[in-house]
Write an enzyme that holds these catalytic residues in place. Structure first.
Site, PDB file in Angstrom:
ATOM      1  N   ARG A 119       0.859  -1.182   0.000  1.00 11.95           N
ATOM      2  CA  ARG A 119       0.000   0.000   0.000  1.00 11.95           C
ATOM      3  C   ARG A 119       0.896   1.233   0.000  1.00 11.95           C
ATOM      4  O   ARG A 119       2.001   1.213   0.562  1.00 11.95           O
ATOM      5  CB  ARG A 119      -0.873   0.021   1.267  1.00 11.95           C
ATOM      6  CG  ARG A 119      -2.078  -0.875   1.208  1.00 11.95           C
ATOM      7  CD  ARG A 119      -3.169  -0.239   0.342  1.00 11.95           C
ATOM      8  NE  ARG A 119      -4.411  -0.983   0.360  1.00 11.95           N
ATOM      9  CZ  ARG A 119      -4.821  -1.775  -0.636  1.00 11.95           C
ATOM     10  NH1 ARG A 119      -4.075  -1.935  -1.708  1.00 11.95           N
ATOM     11  NH2 ARG A 119      -5.998  -2.375  -0.559  1.00 11.95           N
ATOM     12  N   HIS A 177      -0.928   1.038  -9.995  1.00 11.90           N
ATOM     13  CA  HIS A 177      -1.687   0.118  -9.119  1.00 11.90           C
ATOM     14  C   HIS A 177      -2.342  -0.997  -9.938  1.00 11.90           C
ATOM     15  O   HIS A 177      -3.574  -1.170  -9.902  1.00 11.90           O
ATOM     16  CB  HIS A 177      -2.734   0.870  -8.290  1.00 11.90           C
ATOM     17  CG  HIS A 177      -3.149   0.094  -7.054  1.00 11.90           C
ATOM     18  ND1 HIS A 177      -3.585   0.664  -5.897  1.00 11.90           N
ATOM     19  CD2 HIS A 177      -3.152  -1.250  -6.815  1.00 11.90           C
ATOM     20  CE1 HIS A 177      -3.854  -0.271  -4.993  1.00 11.90           C
ATOM     21  NE2 HIS A 177      -3.595  -1.452  -5.536  1.00 11.90           N
TER      22      HIS A 177
END
Lengths: 306, 306
Positions: A221, A269
């Site tokens: 993350r 991502h």
């Protein structure tokens, strides 16, 4: 069971048909206003919806479409009395193995340096060691970390692991202290869950403990990394390069320094996307378990944070 | 046996100690002028030396330090009566597996497109298929091609093969015609030997038969590719990207169009370097076989061209 499928970040079309087909005996709604709030027993969503889930008085399951559930846990409007399940799509594990392997090989073979040489029209050959002479460290030994560790071992890499709990994996060396782990790893891959204990873990102290000529790869993350600390660390050459798939703010703002940094590779991502078909089968299995009163798959421990 | 070790392209220091240690009972010279030409029975070299080998009247073995021997076969001063052996260093096969896997994963995961997006500060997510939905074609089923095909199969890829002779490998689909092979492969890896039949094989007709959105990876020899045809083909989007480790002229001249082409990745002929220690063990085994009158390993068939 009436099901409400909501997408906040991903396109709804990516999920709708697969979910409907996997739940042939349920009614699947995609707009809260089409339903009577009391009907809804299951919410399936990529991230917490803007409107609170509190009004669904009979909600019995929140099924995340994503593996990382930090967004749900950090949203105070999400009712903590309702079970929350992570997405454990086997395709996501396979996809993460493929992405992590691609990035680790890129770093291992100095393809980052070759790319920079290309931009300078410079020809200098590389005599790379083999994978069996290269130590890769994996931060996090959950579902993804353990699968990536096994795959890298099969490719011949020497694999180190750092995680909260020791998890024995054949051929993987586990470290209890971060400093020793970092000083023994030339390529470091972050696959940690985002919790209070891991937020900001990749900070100035962390980078100072890395080896010269090392590469940092973040597939966890964005909030694992203190971005300014990473920029300062790259200036000092530890690590020599960073490959980042996740960011504190996504999409990465167009003025962000990472975009044009010669020692940072930005990927949007995309390391591991759930596959709608296999992920919908996982959702259907959890709905079946809910009906049958069986234990849910991927049930989140709200205290542990994953 | 007296041995003459010569390097023309590679640094001699990279080889000297390993060769001397692997041949403890032979005299190893590194300069022709230090020897009596009649003494020399074995020449070990990366490429044909500038001065002819014809004056070594008692030469019994030319041992290449490289796997590709097209340089030797195309040099008219190399005596064809002396056996020529290719380098079959197991480390080179491992290195080629690692490099080919890195490049194939890069293409498979659209990391080339992500890199271009980065240069434009553009965020657009990719929903990639898994390796099991991706077809990779390998040109050439020699030592390297077969090893790479097996490794990609283990990673889950669907692997196609095109080669002169059919070579059955579990899970690999063999094609007899180049057109059918190219139209069935989304990523094409060239691992052919350079022969009269393969020189210039990647020409306008070849690229026209490739799929839209395909990637061409050349890990064979630069002369397999007609460079102007590749540039024109990239303009038409077939292939969408090329990854090139080898070039018609090496080092790639600094004014060459490939350096700055946004759809070409240049790596400096570094996909697979012999490891001096394991390669020297291979050389020592061939010298032992020469002494014992046994068949040489990697003996080159001058008619086949490899």
């Amino acid at each position: 069971v009436s099901v409400l499928l909501l997408c906040r970040a991903e396109p709804l079309e990516r999920w709708h048909d697969a979910i409907v087909q996997a739940l042939p005996s349920e009614r699947v709604y995609t707009r809260a206003q089409d339903t009577n709030a009391a009907q809804i027993e299951v919410v399936i969503a990529d991230a917490p919806p803007r409107e609170s889930l509190g009004r669904f008085a009979n909600l019995r399951l929140i099924q995340s479409l994503w593996m990382g559930v930090d967004g749900w846990l950090n949203d105070a409007t999400v009712p903590t009395s309702v079970p929350l399940a992570r997405m454990l799509d086997p395709s996501m594990v396979t996809a993460m193995i493929e992405s992590a392997t691609a990035h680790v090989l890129h770093a291992h073979l100095h393809h980052d340096d070759m790319r920079r040489q290309q931009s300078e029209r410079t020809w200098r050959e590389f005599f790379n060691p083999l994978a069996r002479e290269r130590r890769v460290g994996i931060l996090g030994m959950g579902n993804l970390g353990a699968a990536v560790a096994r795959a890298l071992t099969r490719l011949g890499f020497r694999v180190n692991a750092w995680s909260r709990a020791q998890k024995p994996i054949d051929g993987v060396r586990w470290f209890g202290t971060l400093d020793e782990f970092l000083s023994a790893s030339e390529i470091v891959v972050c696959l940690l869950p985002l919790t209070g204990a891991t937020r900001g873990i990749a900070n100035a102290k962390f980078f100072a403990a890395m080896r010269a000529d090392s590469v940092f790869i973040n597939l966890g993350r964005g909030a694992h990394v203190i971005e300014d600390d990473l920029l300062a660390a790259l200036d000092r050459g530890k690590p020599r390069h960073a490959i980042l798939d996740v960011f504190a703010n996504e999409p990465l703002p167009s003025e962000h320094a990472f975009w044009s940094h010669p020692r940072i590779t930005v990927t949007p991502h995309s390391a591991s996307m759930a596959n709608p078909v296999t992920a919908a089968a996982f959702v259907a299995e959890n709905v079946r378990r809910l009906r049958a009163g069986e234990a849910l798959l991927g049930a989140v421990d709200r205290d542990a944070g994953y």
